[in-house]
Design an enzyme around this catalytic site. Structure first.
Site, PDB file in Angstrom:
ATOM      1  N   ASP A  29     -33.061   7.396  10.060  1.00 51.87           N
ATOM      2  CA  ASP A  29     -33.432   7.315   8.646  1.00 51.87           C
ATOM      3  C   ASP A  29     -32.266   6.906   7.751  1.00 51.87           C
ATOM      4  OD1 ASP A  29     -35.739   8.325   9.656  1.00 51.87           O
ATOM      5  OD2 ASP A  29     -35.871  10.044   8.291  1.00 51.87           O
ATOM      6  N   ASP A  30     -32.660   6.486   6.541  1.00 49.47           N
ATOM      7  CA  ASP A  30     -31.762   6.295   5.376  1.00 49.47           C
ATOM      8  C   ASP A  30     -30.908   5.021   5.392  1.00 49.47           C
ATOM      9  OD1 ASP A  30     -32.830   8.722   4.786  1.00 49.47           O
ATOM     10  OD2 ASP A  30     -30.942   9.831   4.701  1.00 49.47           O
ATOM     11  N   HIS A  69     -39.096   4.242   4.229  1.00 51.62           N
ATOM     12  CA  HIS A  69     -38.616   5.588   3.881  1.00 51.62           C
ATOM     13  C   HIS A  69     -38.466   5.709   2.366  1.00 51.62           C
ATOM     14  CE1 HIS A  69     -36.954   9.442   4.869  1.00 51.62           C
ATOM     15  NE2 HIS A  69     -35.697   9.171   4.591  1.00 51.62           N
ATOM     16  N   HIS A  87     -35.260   7.184  -1.821  1.00 50.41           N
ATOM     17  CA  HIS A  87     -35.248   8.558  -1.323  1.00 50.41           C
ATOM     18  C   HIS A  87     -35.721   9.598  -2.326  1.00 50.41           C
ATOM     19  CE1 HIS A  87     -34.070  11.621   1.621  1.00 50.41           C
ATOM     20  NE2 HIS A  87     -33.978  10.611   2.458  1.00 50.41           N
ATOM     21  N   TYR A 121     -37.618  13.830   2.923  1.00 51.29           N
ATOM     22  CA  TYR A 121     -37.679  15.295   3.058  1.00 51.29           C
ATOM     23  C   TYR A 121     -38.949  15.767   3.787  1.00 51.29           C
ATOM     24  CZ  TYR A 121     -34.610  14.222  -0.852  1.00 51.29           C
ATOM     25  OH  TYR A 121     -33.661  13.650  -1.645  1.00 51.29           O
ATOM     26  N   HIS A 166     -29.882  10.067  11.682  1.00 50.75           N
ATOM     27  CA  HIS A 166     -29.579   9.201  10.530  1.00 50.75           C
ATOM     28  C   HIS A 166     -28.523   8.185  10.948  1.00 50.75           C
ATOM     29  CE1 HIS A 166     -31.395  12.785   8.753  1.00 50.75           C
ATOM     30  NE2 HIS A 166     -31.774  11.988   7.755  1.00 50.75           N
TER      31      HIS A 166
HETATM   32 ZN   LIG Z   1     -34.119  10.491   4.503  1.00 50.31          ZN
END
Ligand SMILES: [Zn+2]
Length: 472
Positions: free
Chosen positions: A280-281, A331, A335, A372, A422
């Site tokens: 992620d991210d 995603h 965020h 989240y 991540h």
């Molecule tokens: Zn995230």
């Protein structure tokens, strides 16, 4: 004489379908000799749409042509009569001097130029069971086309090239509701249809907004045009930009269709000990590039849940992710906790990310991972892609050591796990090779989210492992 009679009976018993043409052949010959109106009257059975859309022979034949056709019919009739004994039961010989599009043989229409149709077609139809409800049909045929200059027929040997699929019970082309019994099934794979529409467009960027805002199709919006080895081609009742026809490939849609129409090859046996890696991210070039190298060396697929803001800044990394055979998910743009946003703001978050990923790779994100893990039913029902959460949380963002991350994975691991990492942290990337090697040693196979969830569906939350699937 006796022998011929016996063989004829044998053919009837083995292949009752052939009875039709064998029976009608002498009558057809007589009719053509007698009047020349046979073709005319047969053609009038076709509805006007088919008359225009498909090749057919002229209504009135010259006397030379009629005579040539008469002797050709006679010659072919004798030949077929003898040869037909040798075909196995899954093959049927056919002999037609007029094709109807409604018949399974009528699928042959598409193989002839509209302005130069053969007067007679003979050949073999090879059928095989494709799935419980579909039969795959392939033709080897000779066509006889009148040559006005030579005053004789030219014979061309061909095959249908591409197999056609018909319903095993009705012998007709399957319809949309055969594949998608209700609108619900279409809604569950709407995101895949959106992708196919973009694939068909000369420039998907010109229709991307329209496609992202499309409401799910109803079964009446799609008409099956043809079904072949690749998939189901459908016509859209309302064209979208330059796209009026879309192919729904078996490989992509098998889990979303009425399974009795899908070949078993698309439902491989479940293997034990499968896991999927997710990151992620990102993308963040410094760490994502390093990760891609490790995944390539270990030959392991992964899913990258990217942020729109990062994707916008590093489109080349997105391209690399796709080129390496990985999958991209959405995603959100930056965020945000989606449960605290207005419906419009959620739409902006998702669509801007979708567009960025599409622009860079030609592909829409296949899934959504809400930041989240925050989600609720009312929001889930407005999102196009399936929601993919996780069951193994490495808590790598706490910047613990790589050893600790590997241990957490091993502690929480079970069959069908989705592991959350991540790709923006050095320690996470450093833990990836040890994780892969440790799990491989335990007999785990790394696979895709698609395989773990057997075609994840829209408006549904997936977690992995033994955690329950949550359908809205
Ligand atoms: Zn995230």
């Amino acid at each position: 004489m006796t022998q011929q009679y016996r063989s004829r009976k044998e053919i009837y018993r083995k292949k009752p379908k052939k009875k039709n043409w064998l029976f009608f052949l002498p009558i057809i010959v007589l009719f053509i000799v007698g009047s020349g109106y046979v073709i005319n009257s047969l053609l009038s059975d076709l509805n006007p749409e088919h008359k225009d859309a498909y090749a057919h022979t002229p209504l009135k034949l010259s006397s030379e042509r009629k005579q040539a056709k008469r002797s050709l019919l006679k010659e072919l009739a004798d030949k077929q009569w003898q040869e037909s004994k040798n075909y196995s039961t899954d093959e049927q010989t056919f002999f037609v001097d007029n094709l109807k599009h409604e018949d399974s043989l009528g699928l042959l229409f598409s193989h002839f130029p509209k302005d130069n149709a053969p007067d007679i077609v003979t050949g073999k139809q090879v059928s095989e069971n494709y799935s419980k409800s579909l039969t795959r049909v392939y033709y080897n045929f000779s066509s006889y086309i009148w040559n006005e200059k030579k005053k004789s027929y030219d014979q061309t040997e061909s095959n249908s090239g591409e197999a056609s699929f018909i319903r095993s019970d009705t012998k007709k082309m399957p319809t949309t509701t055969d594949f998608f019994p209700s609108n619900e099934e279409l809604m569950r794979c709407h995101f895949l249809i959106q992708q196919e529409i973009l694939n068909r467009s000369k420039d998907g960027n010109t229709i991307i907004d329209e496609v992202l805002n499309l409401a799910p199709f109803k079964t009446g919006d799609l008409v099956v045009n043809k079904v072949n080895d690749v998939g189901i081609e459908v016509t859209l009742s309302q064209p979208i930009g330059d796209v009026s026809m879309v192919m729904l490939p078996w490989a992509e849609f098998s889990h979303y269709l009425n399974s009795s129409f899908v070949s078993k090859q698309y439902f491989p046996e479940h293997k034990n000990k499968q896991v999927a890696l997710t990151f992620d991210d990102g993308p963040r070039p410094e760490t994502t590039e390093k990760l891609l190298k490790i995944l390539k060396e270990e030959d392991v697929p992964a899913t990258f849940f990217v942020l729109g803001s990062q994707a916008e800044a590093y489109p080349n990394v997105l391209k690399e992710i796709i080129e390496d055979g990985h999958t991209i998910g959405n995603h959100s743009y930056d965020h945000k906790n989606l449960t605290q946003l207005t419906p419009d703001a959620i739409k902006t978050q998702m669509h801007s990310t979708d567009k960025t990923v599409y622009k860079a790779t030609g592909l829409l994100p296949k899934y959504i991972r809400p930041p989240y893990g925050a989600m609720k039913e009312s929001i889930a029902k407005t999102l196009d892609q399936p929601l993919i959460h996780w069951n193994v949380d490495t808590e790598d963002w706490k910047k613990g050591s790589s050893e600790k991350i590997v241990k957490t994975v091993n502690d929480q691991l079970e069959d069908g796990s989705v592991i959350l990492l991540h790709d923006i942290h050095e320690n996470s990337v450093d833990a990836v090779r040890p994780i892969i090697q440790s799990l491989k040693k335990q007999g785990y196979e790394f696979t895709t989210v698609d395989t773990i969830f057997k075609g994840p569906k829209s408006h549904t939350q997936y977690f992995g492992g033994s955690r329950e699937i949550n359908e809205f």
